[in-house]
Design an enzyme around this catalytic site. Sequence first.
Site, PDB file in Angstrom:
ATOM      1  CD  GLU A   1      -2.472  -0.627   2.510  1.00  0.00           C
ATOM      2  OE1 GLU A   1      -3.752  -1.706   2.634  1.00  0.00           O
ATOM      3  OE2 GLU A   1      -2.603   0.467   3.744  1.00  0.00           O
TER       4      GLU A   1
ATOM      5  CD  GLU B   1      -0.892  -0.890   6.675  1.00  0.00           C
ATOM      6  OE1 GLU B   1      -1.754  -1.276   7.458  1.00  0.00           O
ATOM      7  OE2 GLU B   1      -1.190   1.468   7.763  1.00  0.00           O
TER       8      GLU B   1
ATOM      9  NE  ARG C   1      -6.586  -8.512   3.836  1.00  0.00           N
ATOM     10  CZ  ARG C   1      -6.059  -7.006   4.511  1.00  0.00           C
ATOM     11  NH1 ARG C   1      -5.540  -7.502   5.231  1.00  0.00           N
ATOM     12  NH2 ARG C   1      -6.533  -5.968   4.108  1.00  0.00           N
TER      13      ARG C   1
HETATM   14  C1  MV4 Z   1      -1.123   9.319   6.327  1.00  0.00           C
HETATM   15  C2  MV4 Z   1      -2.126   9.210   5.802  1.00  0.00           C
HETATM   16  C3  MV4 Z   1      -1.170  11.041   5.513  1.00  0.00           C
HETATM   17  N1  MV4 Z   1      -0.224  11.082   5.031  1.00  0.00           N
HETATM   18  N2  MV4 Z   1       0.164   8.769   6.736  1.00  0.00           N
HETATM   19  C4  MV4 Z   1      -5.240   5.919   7.826  1.00  0.00           C
HETATM   20  C5  MV4 Z   1      -5.101   4.815   7.781  1.00  0.00           C
HETATM   21  C6  MV4 Z   1      -3.256   3.997   7.812  1.00  0.00           C
HETATM   22  N3  MV4 Z   1      -3.456   2.925   7.669  1.00  0.00           N
HETATM   23  C7  MV4 Z   1      -2.911   5.506   6.845  1.00  0.00           C
HETATM   24  N4  MV4 Z   1      -3.710   6.360   7.480  1.00  0.00           N
HETATM   25  C8  MV4 Z   1      -3.522   7.105   6.524  1.00  0.00           C
HETATM   26  N5  MV4 Z   1      -1.900   7.168   6.492  1.00  0.00           N
HETATM   27  C9  MV4 Z   1       0.999  10.094   6.392  1.00  0.00           C
HETATM   28  N6  MV4 Z   1       1.656   9.939   6.231  1.00  0.00           N
HETATM   29  C10 MV4 Z   1      -2.944   9.686   5.436  1.00  0.00           C
HETATM   30  C11 MV4 Z   1      -4.389   8.589   6.124  1.00  0.00           C
HETATM   31  C12 MV4 Z   1      -5.504   8.040   5.694  1.00  0.00           C
HETATM   32  C13 MV4 Z   1      -6.375   7.170   4.593  1.00  0.00           C
HETATM   33  C14 MV4 Z   1      -5.123   6.207   3.987  1.00  0.00           C
HETATM   34  C15 MV4 Z   1      -5.770   5.889   2.962  1.00  0.00           C
HETATM   35  C16 MV4 Z   1      -7.080   5.940   2.533  1.00  0.00           C
HETATM   36  C17 MV4 Z   1      -7.840   6.215   3.856  1.00  0.00           C
HETATM   37  C18 MV4 Z   1      -7.324   7.403   4.227  1.00  0.00           C
HETATM   38  C19 MV4 Z   1      -7.915   8.250   4.724  1.00  0.00           C
HETATM   39  C20 MV4 Z   1      -7.411   8.919   6.125  1.00  0.00           C
HETATM   40  C21 MV4 Z   1      -6.470   9.298   6.282  1.00  0.00           C
END
Ligand code: MV4
Length: 479
Positions: A275, A288, A292
């Site tokens: 991802e 990450e 799966r």
């Molecule tokens: C982030 C980001 C912006 N900047 N990291 C949300 C779930 C988690 N697995 C990681 N996420 C995010 N990390 C940085 N450095 C924004 C998100 C995020 C997001 C990411 C993917 C799909 C939807 C999202 C919704 C809100 C925030």
Amino acid sequence: MFDKILIANRGEIALRVIRACKELGIKTVAVYSEADRDALHVRFADEDVCIGPPQPGQSYLDTKRIIAAAEVTNAGAIHPGYGFLAENADFAEICESCGIVFIGPTASHIRQLGDKIKAKELMKAAGVPVTPGSEGVVASFDDASDLAREMGYPVMLKAVAGGGGKGMRVCRDMAELERGFHLASTEAANAFDNADLYLEKFILNPHHVEIQIIGDTHGNYFHFGERDCSIQRRHQKLIEETPSPLMTDELRERMGSAAVEGARQTGYRGVGTVEFLVDRERHFYFMEMNTRIQVEHPVTEEAFEVDLIKEQIRVALGEKVNLRQEDLKHRWASIECRINAEDVEKDFRPAPGMITALHVPGGPGVRVDRAVYTGYAIPPYYDSMIAKLIVRARTREQAVVKMRNALDEFIVEGIPTTIPFHQEIFRHPDFVAGEYDIGFIDAKFKQTRADRVDAESESKTPSDAPAPATAVSDKTEDN
Ligand code: MV4
């Protein structure tokens, strides 16, 4: 090596795996809870074993009962599907020690890649671009503050043990960082029993773009392009598509190679998803890795004309993946809508119950993966996803039209579903134009501010990721 697979799952994914096994000439064993006696995975498997009461902890998540079911039926392998035990390293280890093939990566890969900081280190070492941030845990607010000043705001605090957006905080300045640090670590301690946080540069208005990869036990690695999963609400994916409207052939080549290198250098085997966040300048950053098969795998299958489940099983059998990267090109544009039994008007609250009438769309380029039927009662114990509607066409424009028409002829009576919400999205000019990012649903679909504040402090598990240890229910898949 094995001629019978036990499927440690339910619903559409159990059916999907059964179909793949039948094509490969492999016998199948379904396991089911007392709530699933009338489920189709039980009907279509060669054998079936009841493994306990409806509660997932006493059935689909109960490793002892599942291993016992594999032993009494003499199944040589277990396919975990997604959710439930799919990313449970301890379960994979138990399988290994019982001489049962776990259809997935090694326990050690699940464990290491499931640790967000470790995964980031491994990817960075493999040359994969990662989000700038702390090297490991930030021990104190002072350390966080020093680093944030160096990197520049906004920054994001993330719980080391977090998932599905829990324990995350955006901080625009030092004051927010100070408050955020204490709030996020308290929240993480309560939710995950681990207060550790790490810090990242906050990526503005990105897309969530993931690369599907596969590696066999002979050192062959391939990628199957991307899926854009930016259309989500509270970290629950609603729509996935490929190609991503943001993608270029050159970027796909670079992201695909990075994902493959990450898998190769960690000695990964099986299917996996890497991802990334992709910003508007098309910089990409590793987030990450999912170890799966994912809910949205059919989008890739339709676009690339591959069967990922069959490939996954073949790899587990020790076979070579017989493909060439240069042949793996999009042949179609493909889009998936997740259809959930939820009441959109009531904050997407799960609404199980009896399906009194059902008409599923069809025609060329329309695929519906489901395990529901007319007269089926959706049990309240599990995930609310009841079907996946996948379309493919030569262009995105044609696929959008096909999806709109397919949604319009999808009839489900007796329970509310998310179909009307999808119908709205597929009529939204920005979505139709491919102009969206991860903030699309929040920004374009009316939701009160109070709702959003609610959502941030809520503890519901997402729909197809590794379940936090405390989760009562099943399919947690991290977004
Ligand atoms: C982030 C980001 C912006 N900047 N990291 C949300 C779930 C988690 N697995 C990681 N996420 C995010 N990390 C940085 N450095 C924004 C998100 C995020 C997001 C990411 C993917 C799909 C939807 C999202 C919704 C809100 C925030």
